[in-house]
Design a protein around this motif. Structure first.
Motif, PDB file in Angstrom:
ATOM      1  N   ARG A  27       0.843  -1.195   0.000  1.00 25.51           N
ATOM      2  CA  ARG A  27       0.000   0.000   0.000  1.00 25.51           C
ATOM      3  C   ARG A  27       0.878   1.245   0.000  1.00 25.51           C
ATOM      4  N   THR A  28       1.489   1.491  -1.154  1.00 25.06           N
ATOM      5  CA  THR A  28       2.428   2.598  -1.242  1.00 25.06           C
ATOM      6  C   THR A  28       1.869   3.763  -2.036  1.00 25.06           C
ATOM      7  N   SER A  29       0.545   3.825  -2.187  1.00 26.29           N
ATOM      8  CA  SER A  29      -0.029   4.948  -2.929  1.00 26.29           C
ATOM      9  C   SER A  29       0.330   6.242  -2.224  1.00 26.29           C
TER      10      SER A  29
END
Length: 124
Positions: A27-29
């Protein structure tokens, strides 16, 4: 969840250089604060360096200022630690960290995610 994977550790002679890398996945948005801590044998984990989301601000422990440089490539979700003029006391496991929201960058508890660590050994 975010996974952090460090690479680039190894054995180096005093005065030498190494570059550590840390790739983030999951979850690197959007980008986040990313940095490095280290833990030497028998000692507590300590802050090394951090870079803010844009990379425009960086902070260093006094012990590494002028010798280490932290940088990031947000397109690759990767942070780097260029270490020069290494000293034997730099022998430690180096951990990549991310997601510190409070701004208390020097505190281990600020970071939500930690990598597994990479060993750096500096021989005298």
């Amino acid at each position: 969840q975010v996974q952090l994977v460090e690479s680039g550790g190894g054995l180096v002679q005093a005065g030498g250089s190494l570059r550590l890398s840390c790739a983030a996945s999951g979850r690197t948005s959007g980008s986040s604060t990313m940095g490095w801590f280290r833990q030497a044998p028998g000692k507590e984990r300590e802050f090394v360096a951090v870079t803010t989301r844009s990379g425009s601000n960086t902070y260093y422990a006094d012990s590494v200022k002028g010798r280490f440089t932290i940088s990031r490539d947000n397109a690759k979700n990767t942070v780097y630690l260029q270490m020069s003029s290494l000293k034997p006391e730099g022998t430690a496991v180096y951990y990549c960290v991310s997601h510190c929201y409070s701004g208390n960058y020097y505190y281990t508890g600020c970071y939500h995610y930690w990598g597994q660590g990479t060993q750096v050994t500096v021989s005298s």
